[in-house]
Design a protein around this motif. Sequence first.
Motif, PDB file in Angstrom:
ATOM      1  N   GLN A  72       0.832  -1.203   0.000  1.00  0.00           N
ATOM      2  CA  GLN A  72       0.000   0.000   0.000  1.00  0.00           C
ATOM      3  C   GLN A  72       0.870   1.257   0.000  1.00  0.00           C
ATOM      4  N   GLU A  73       0.414   2.265  -0.692  1.00  0.00           N
ATOM      5  CA  GLU A  73       1.032   3.594  -0.676  1.00  0.00           C
ATOM      6  C   GLU A  73       1.118   4.095   0.763  1.00  0.00           C
ATOM      7  N   LEU A  74       2.237   4.736   1.127  1.00  0.00           N
ATOM      8  CA  LEU A  74       2.369   5.301   2.466  1.00  0.00           C
ATOM      9  C   LEU A  74       1.428   6.484   2.631  1.00  0.00           C
ATOM     10  N   GLN A  75       0.865   6.619   3.815  1.00  0.00           N
ATOM     11  CA  GLN A  75      -0.086   7.694   4.082  1.00  0.00           C
ATOM     12  C   GLN A  75       0.575   8.889   4.747  1.00  0.00           C
ATOM     13  N   ASN A  76       1.899   8.885   4.804  1.00  0.00           N
ATOM     14  CA  ASN A  76       2.666   9.983   5.389  1.00  0.00           C
ATOM     15  C   ASN A  76       3.564  10.554   4.298  1.00  0.00           C
ATOM     16  N   GLY A  77       3.356  11.817   3.948  1.00  0.00           N
ATOM     17  CA  GLY A  77       4.127  12.449   2.881  1.00  0.00           C
ATOM     18  C   GLY A  77       5.265  13.315   3.376  1.00  0.00           C
ATOM     19  N   ASP A  78       5.638  13.195   4.667  1.00  0.00           N
ATOM     20  CA  ASP A  78       6.737  14.011   5.200  1.00  0.00           C
ATOM     21  C   ASP A  78       8.003  13.830   4.371  1.00  0.00           C
ATOM     22  N   GLY A  79       8.595  14.942   3.943  1.00  0.00           N
ATOM     23  CA  GLY A  79       9.835  14.906   3.179  1.00  0.00           C
ATOM     24  C   GLY A  79       9.654  14.705   1.687  1.00  0.00           C
ATOM     25  N   VAL A  80       8.416  14.647   1.208  1.00  0.00           N
ATOM     26  CA  VAL A  80       8.143  14.433  -0.216  1.00  0.00           C
ATOM     27  C   VAL A  80       7.636  15.742  -0.814  1.00  0.00           C
ATOM     28  N   LYS A  81       8.414  16.313  -1.751  1.00  0.00           N
ATOM     29  CA  LYS A  81       7.980  17.525  -2.446  1.00  0.00           C
ATOM     30  C   LYS A  81       6.776  17.210  -3.319  1.00  0.00           C
ATOM     31  N   ASN A  82       5.782  18.093  -3.289  1.00  0.00           N
ATOM     32  CA  ASN A  82       4.589  17.951  -4.122  1.00  0.00           C
ATOM     33  C   ASN A  82       3.873  16.620  -3.866  1.00  0.00           C
ATOM     34  N   TRP A  83       3.749  16.262  -2.570  1.00  0.00           N
ATOM     35  CA  TRP A  83       3.063  15.017  -2.202  1.00  0.00           C
ATOM     36  C   TRP A  83       1.614  15.074  -2.659  1.00  0.00           C
ATOM     37  N   PHE A  84       1.100  13.965  -3.179  1.00  0.00           N
ATOM     38  CA  PHE A  84      -0.244  13.890  -3.747  1.00  0.00           C
ATOM     39  C   PHE A  84      -1.336  13.904  -2.674  1.00  0.00           C
ATOM     40  N   ASN A  85      -0.977  13.676  -1.419  1.00  0.00           N
ATOM     41  CA  ASN A  85      -1.896  13.592  -0.297  1.00  0.00           C
ATOM     42  C   ASN A  85      -2.694  12.299  -0.383  1.00  0.00           C
ATOM     43  N   ILE A  86      -3.497  12.005   0.646  1.00  0.00           N
ATOM     44  CA  ILE A  86      -4.259  10.752   0.629  1.00  0.00           C
ATOM     45  C   ILE A  86      -5.736  10.971   0.338  1.00  0.00           C
ATOM     46  N   ILE A  87      -6.201  12.198   0.532  1.00  0.00           N
ATOM     47  CA  ILE A  87      -7.580  12.520   0.167  1.00  0.00           C
ATOM     48  C   ILE A  87      -7.499  13.380  -1.086  1.00  0.00           C
ATOM     49  N   ARG A  88      -7.920  12.799  -2.191  1.00  0.00           N
ATOM     50  CA  ARG A  88      -7.750  13.503  -3.469  1.00  0.00           C
ATOM     51  C   ARG A  88      -8.934  13.221  -4.390  1.00  0.00           C
ATOM     52  N   LYS A  89      -9.308  14.249  -5.096  1.00  0.00           N
ATOM     53  CA  LYS A  89     -10.422  14.176  -6.040  1.00  0.00           C
ATOM     54  C   LYS A  89     -10.002  14.986  -7.252  1.00  0.00           C
ATOM     55  N   VAL A  90     -10.259  14.449  -8.440  1.00  0.00           N
ATOM     56  CA  VAL A  90      -9.922  15.174  -9.658  1.00  0.00           C
ATOM     57  C   VAL A  90     -11.225  15.626 -10.325  1.00  0.00           C
ATOM     58  N   ALA A  91     -11.281  16.915 -10.622  1.00  0.00           N
ATOM     59  CA  ALA A  91     -12.475  17.523 -11.210  1.00  0.00           C
ATOM     60  C   ALA A  91     -12.627  17.101 -12.671  1.00  0.00           C
ATOM     61  N   PRO A  92     -13.819  17.250 -13.222  1.00  0.00           N
ATOM     62  CA  PRO A  92     -14.035  16.894 -14.629  1.00  0.00           C
ATOM     63  C   PRO A  92     -13.097  17.673 -15.551  1.00  0.00           C
ATOM     64  N   THR A  93     -12.579  16.997 -16.543  1.00  0.00           N
ATOM     65  CA  THR A  93     -11.679  17.521 -17.587  1.00  0.00           C
ATOM     66  C   THR A  93     -10.391  18.128 -17.025  1.00  0.00           C
ATOM     67  N   MET A  94     -10.043  17.803 -15.793  1.00  0.00           N
ATOM     68  CA  MET A  94      -8.836  18.352 -15.163  1.00  0.00           C
ATOM     69  C   MET A  94      -7.798  17.254 -14.958  1.00  0.00           C
ATOM     70  N   THR A  95      -6.537  17.685 -14.767  1.00  0.00           N
ATOM     71  CA  THR A  95      -5.433  16.784 -14.467  1.00  0.00           C
ATOM     72  C   THR A  95      -4.810  17.205 -13.148  1.00  0.00           C
ATOM     73  N   ASP A  96      -4.626  16.257 -12.251  1.00  0.00           N
ATOM     74  CA  ASP A  96      -3.904  16.485 -11.008  1.00  0.00           C
ATOM     75  C   ASP A  96      -2.598  15.729 -11.075  1.00  0.00           C
ATOM     76  N   GLU A  97      -1.564  16.317 -10.464  1.00  0.00           N
ATOM     77  CA  GLU A  97      -0.235  15.703 -10.484  1.00  0.00           C
ATOM     78  C   GLU A  97       0.365  15.793  -9.089  1.00  0.00           C
ATOM     79  N   GLY A  98       1.108  14.769  -8.719  1.00  0.00           N
ATOM     80  CA  GLY A  98       1.785  14.782  -7.426  1.00  0.00           C
ATOM     81  C   GLY A  98       2.653  13.553  -7.269  1.00  0.00           C
ATOM     82  N   ARG A  99       3.287  13.469  -6.099  1.00  0.00           N
ATOM     83  CA  ARG A  99       4.168  12.338  -5.813  1.00  0.00           C
ATOM     84  C   ARG A  99       3.532  11.433  -4.770  1.00  0.00           C
ATOM     85  N   ILE A 100       3.688  10.135  -4.972  1.00  0.00           N
ATOM     86  CA  ILE A 100       3.274   9.128  -4.006  1.00  0.00           C
ATOM     87  C   ILE A 100       4.519   8.367  -3.592  1.00  0.00           C
ATOM     88  N   VAL A 101       4.462   7.716  -2.426  1.00  0.00           N
ATOM     89  CA  VAL A 101       5.658   7.055  -1.916  1.00  0.00           C
ATOM     90  C   VAL A 101       5.301   5.696  -1.314  1.00  0.00           C
TER      91      VAL A 101
END
Length: 142
Positions: A61-90
Amino acid sequence: VGVLTYNILESTYTSQLGETTNPRMPEKRFLVMRISVTNGGGKAVDIPLFTLVDEKGEKFQELQNGDGVKNWFNIIRKVAPTMTDEGRIVFDVKVQNYKLVITDGAETGQESTAFIEVPMDFDTAEPILDKTEPSTAPKITK
């Protein structure tokens, strides 16, 4: 998968995260992936936590702690219609081949899934690369 389009823009194994004066250390190795998710549908879609699968079928499973990760994607995320979200997972995993499990964002048990082979890259002078670095093209399989 479904209305969602996933891309792995970068994947890097690293031995620590964060500042050198107070680094975050893994149990094994950190696998940091910069990903993008595009919603081609007409309504917002939740992006679930990601899972890796190794060649033996073991899941991580993806780690739920983003400490030390630039541009962390977070764990609660929703992407709006016709949009693109970008981030880092660890992930904290052994160095080996993995596939990233991706879903269409439907309810648990009703979602469609596919897999993206994770390209391997190791520590560099900058463990977590800047967005301007070129990406490797992953192979998507179902």
